[in-house]
Design a protein around this motif. Structure first.
Motif, PDB file in Angstrom:
ATOM      1  N   ASP A   6       0.817  -1.212   0.000  1.00 52.15           N
ATOM      2  CA  ASP A   6       0.000   0.000   0.000  1.00 52.15           C
ATOM      3  C   ASP A   6       0.848   1.258   0.000  1.00 52.15           C
ATOM      4  N   SER A   7       2.131   1.077   0.227  1.00 44.35           N
ATOM      5  CA  SER A   7       2.997   2.241   0.317  1.00 44.35           C
ATOM      6  C   SER A   7       3.167   2.919  -1.040  1.00 44.35           C
ATOM      7  N   THR A   8       2.581   2.356  -2.064  1.00 43.28           N
ATOM      8  CA  THR A   8       2.683   2.990  -3.381  1.00 43.28           C
ATOM      9  C   THR A   8       1.743   4.196  -3.500  1.00 43.28           C
ATOM     10  N   SER A   9       0.869   4.389  -2.486  1.00 42.34           N
ATOM     11  CA  SER A   9      -0.050   5.534  -2.556  1.00 42.34           C
ATOM     12  C   SER A   9       0.735   6.846  -2.459  1.00 42.34           C
ATOM     13  N   PRO A  10       0.286   7.887  -3.151  1.00 44.35           N
ATOM     14  CA  PRO A  10       1.029   9.157  -3.183  1.00 44.35           C
ATOM     15  C   PRO A  10       1.145   9.760  -1.789  1.00 44.35           C
ATOM     16  N   ILE A  11       2.281  10.310  -1.510  1.00 39.55           N
ATOM     17  CA  ILE A  11       2.469  10.971  -0.216  1.00 39.55           C
ATOM     18  C   ILE A  11       3.214  12.277  -0.457  1.00 39.55           C
ATOM     19  N   VAL A  12       3.629  12.896   0.616  1.00 35.35           N
ATOM     20  CA  VAL A  12       4.381  14.150   0.504  1.00 35.35           C
ATOM     21  C   VAL A  12       5.656  13.903  -0.293  1.00 35.35           C
ATOM     22  N   ALA A  46      12.782  -3.628  12.537  1.00 35.18           N
ATOM     23  CA  ALA A  46      12.929  -3.203  11.141  1.00 35.18           C
ATOM     24  C   ALA A  46      11.914  -2.132  10.819  1.00 35.18           C
ATOM     25  N   ARG A  47      12.290  -1.246   9.912  1.00 40.69           N
ATOM     26  CA  ARG A  47      11.337  -0.263   9.389  1.00 40.69           C
ATOM     27  C   ARG A  47      11.662   0.005   7.932  1.00 40.69           C
ATOM     28  N   SER A  48      10.617   0.048   7.121  1.00 43.04           N
ATOM     29  CA  SER A  48      10.764   0.406   5.718  1.00 43.04           C
ATOM     30  C   SER A  48       9.825   1.577   5.443  1.00 43.04           C
ATOM     31  N   ASP A  49      10.383   2.615   4.830  1.00 46.40           N
ATOM     32  CA  ASP A  49       9.584   3.836   4.625  1.00 46.40           C
ATOM     33  C   ASP A  49       9.738   4.280   3.172  1.00 46.40           C
ATOM     34  N   VAL A  50       8.646   4.705   2.601  1.00 46.84           N
ATOM     35  CA  VAL A  50       8.666   5.114   1.191  1.00 46.84           C
ATOM     36  C   VAL A  50       9.533   6.352   0.977  1.00 46.84           C
ATOM     37  N   GLY A  51       9.771   7.091   2.053  1.00 45.76           N
ATOM     38  CA  GLY A  51      10.568   8.318   1.927  1.00 45.76           C
ATOM     39  C   GLY A  51       9.676   9.506   1.621  1.00 45.76           C
ATOM     40  N   LEU A  52      10.331  10.616   1.308  1.00 46.54           N
ATOM     41  CA  LEU A  52       9.585  11.864   1.117  1.00 46.54           C
ATOM     42  C   LEU A  52       9.463  12.267  -0.341  1.00 46.54           C
ATOM     43  N   VAL A  53      10.044  11.491  -1.234  1.00 46.49           N
ATOM     44  CA  VAL A  53      10.085  11.881  -2.642  1.00 46.49           C
ATOM     45  C   VAL A  53       9.373  10.874  -3.539  1.00 46.49           C
ATOM     46  N   ARG A  54       9.655   9.588  -3.289  1.00 46.71           N
ATOM     47  CA  ARG A  54       9.095   8.547  -4.162  1.00 46.71           C
ATOM     48  C   ARG A  54       7.621   8.313  -3.857  1.00 46.71           C
ATOM     49  N   SER A  55       6.923   7.876  -4.879  1.00 44.86           N
ATOM     50  CA  SER A  55       5.483   7.623  -4.700  1.00 44.86           C
ATOM     51  C   SER A  55       5.222   6.182  -4.263  1.00 44.86           C
ATOM     52  N   HIS A  56       6.198   5.305  -4.386  1.00 37.63           N
ATOM     53  CA  HIS A  56       6.001   3.914  -3.981  1.00 37.63           C
ATOM     54  C   HIS A  56       7.315   3.336  -3.470  1.00 37.63           C
ATOM     55  N   ASN A  57       7.155   2.304  -2.679  1.00 37.28           N
ATOM     56  CA  ASN A  57       8.338   1.711  -2.026  1.00 37.28           C
ATOM     57  C   ASN A  57       8.773   0.460  -2.788  1.00 37.28           C
ATOM     58  N   GLU A  58       9.965   0.527  -3.377  1.00 41.45           N
ATOM     59  CA  GLU A  58      10.476  -0.613  -4.149  1.00 41.45           C
ATOM     60  C   GLU A  58      11.356  -1.535  -3.307  1.00 41.45           C
ATOM     61  N   ASP A  59      11.587  -1.150  -2.046  1.00 42.55           N
ATOM     62  CA  ASP A  59      12.391  -2.003  -1.157  1.00 42.55           C
ATOM     63  C   ASP A  59      11.543  -3.164  -0.645  1.00 42.55           C
ATOM     64  N   SER A  60      12.189  -4.283  -0.425  1.00 43.60           N
ATOM     65  CA  SER A  60      11.553  -5.398   0.293  1.00 43.60           C
ATOM     66  C   SER A  60      12.528  -5.856   1.366  1.00 43.60           C
ATOM     67  N   PHE A  61      11.988  -6.405   2.425  1.00 42.82           N
ATOM     68  CA  PHE A  61      12.895  -6.931   3.458  1.00 42.82           C
ATOM     69  C   PHE A  61      12.370  -8.246   3.996  1.00 42.82           C
ATOM     70  N   LEU A  62      13.275  -8.982   4.584  1.00 45.74           N
ATOM     71  CA  LEU A  62      12.959 -10.335   5.055  1.00 45.74           C
ATOM     72  C   LEU A  62      13.454 -10.489   6.488  1.00 45.74           C
TER      73      LEU A  62
END
Ligand code: CA
Length: 433
Positions: A6-12, A46-62
């Motif tokens: 869901d992190s692909t939703s647009p953010i700031v 662990a924490r994964s964050d889409v960041g402040l620029v990208r519109s979606h999170n391409e990182d994955s973690f295990l």
């Protein structure tokens, strides 16, 4: 586990210059995914964050202790996150359960093939790819397999050391001494990766194993952290965090505070038990067990030797008024008698001389059963002889007493006859006068 889809939703989206800015909170942010946990050996956050620029999170973690991995996807929307997700799924399926870096490297190489096969089969997009930084932390060993510019750091006693080498153009410039690590983070070509999953079937993964200890803190991250935050600040934040989750949150917050221009993923793993304590404890119990075993063998050997000695020992002693032959030795051990009656006899103790009776109270030892029997026979003979002698003595006394009585009777009879003669004489004399 992969980043939140869901992190692909647009953010700031505003990138920001942030020197001196207050740390950005990460809790409750849209597009931020935090997971923590622990087992007996490691604790993780662990924490994964889409960041402040990208519109979606391409990182994955295990997070599948003892296996941990970060994959940073590339290729754009519906490609990068597919590649990184495929990678963590394949690594999860193929990685060893032990700290074997060769097998872990093979798992990363299998993930590479899976991404290429997936792209050819229409999964994701052609040209999609990702990085992979994986660790299996087992006991005091950490196996590492690595491709791309995600990173693994080791924090030990307050000092941070990077254990992976970036496969990037700027890293080559740093290696060549042309730029510094700080310059690399802002270099215009910093996003050029020289090795990644998804493009070359013959790609190979760096892999190696290092030693870890109790108290070590391991950090796996995508370049959304290391590209925004210098190693010194990473060290400071990691040292000042009480828990792995707090450290992951602070590091992600620092990346956002520094601009958050990329997806940022951080896994922090604390080594709680490197197995050495358990190993030492096991070694102690093994030694203790061996010592007990040796002691038990000694006791058994001594017991057997003593039993053999006791079984070959005999003595005579008083058994309720008669002499008995005993096998073993007199006395007891912890209440267990060390001898037993072998044979009773009819020899009465009271019939024996006083000195022998006293010896029988203490037991008269013999080398063999035969010697003991001979002694009993000699007692019996002695008693018989004594009895015979006593009987003879008694007969003699009786005979003498009989003779004496007879003599006395004869004397008495003679006395009576004398008295009769005297009386006759007296009577005759009287008559004569
Ligand atoms: Ca990235």
């Amino acid at each position: 586990m992969s980043g939140d889809p869901d992190s692909t939703s647009p953010i700031v989206l505003e990138p920001q210059e942030v020197p001196g800015r207050a740390a950005m909170p990460v809790e409750g942010r849209d597009g931020s995914d935090a997971v923590s946990g622990r087992d007996a050996f490691v604790a993780w956050g662990a924490r994964s964050d889409v960041g402040l620029v990208r519109s979606h999170n391409e990182d994955s973690f295990l997070l599948r202790a003892p296996l941990f991995a970060v994959c940073d996807g590339m290729g754009g929307h519906a490609a990068g996150e597919v590649a990184s997700s495929l990678a963590v799924d394949t690594i999860a399926a193929k990685a060893p359960a032990i700290a074997d870096d060769t097998l872990l490297g093979a798992a990363v190489e299998a993930a590479n093939v899976a991404i290429i096969d997936g792209a050819e089969a229409g999964v994701g997009k052609p040209g999609m790819g990702c990085t992979a930084s994986c660790a299996v932390i087992k006991g005091n060993q950490m196996a590492v397999a690595h491709v791309g510019d995600s990173r693994i750091y080791l924090l030990r006693q307050g000092s941070l050391v990077r254990v992976t080498h970036d496969h990037s153009y700027v890293e080559e410039l740093v290696d060549a001494g042309e730029i510094t690590a700080d310059e690399a983070r802002v270099h215009p070509s910093r996003s050029i990766i020289t090795r990644a999953l998804g493009s070359d079937r013959d790609m190979y993964a760096d892999h190696f194993t290092i030693e870890v200890r109790n108290g070590d803190r391991v950090i796996l991250c995508s370049d959304g952290l290391s590209g925004m935050v210098g190693d010194h600040e990473i060290e400071t934040l990691a040292v000042s965090s009480a828990t792995p989750q707090a450290a992951a949150d602070k590091l992600v917050s620092a990346a956002l505070t520094a601009g958050g221009s990329d997806n940022v993923t951080v896994i922090v793993v604390d080594v709680l038990d490197d197995g050495q304590r358990t190993k030492r404890r096991r070694a102690f119990f093994r030694s203790l067990f061996r010592a007990i075993l040796v002691a038990a063998c000694l006791v058994a050997a001594c017991t057997a030797a003593f039993a053999a000695f006791a079984n070959g020992s005999y003595y005579l002693a008083d058994n309720d008024g008669t002499v008995a032959i005993y096998q073993g030795v007199q006395g007891d051990l912890l209440g267990i008698p060390l001898s037993g009656v072998l044979e009773t006899t009819t020899v009465e103790v009271d019939d024996l001389p006083q000195t022998v009776q006293q010896q029988l109270e203490e037991g008269i030892p013999f080398q063999s059963e035969e010697d003991a029997r001979d002694a009993v026979e000699s007692y019996r003979d002695q008693i018989d002889a004594d009895k015979t002698r006593a009987a003879q003595t008694a007969d003699t006394v009786t005979a003498e007493e009989g003779d004496e009585a007879e003599t006395q009777q004869t004397d008495a009879a003679a006395g009576d006859a004398g008295q009769g003669a005297d009386a006759s004489a007296s009577q005759a004399g009287g008559e004569g006068a």
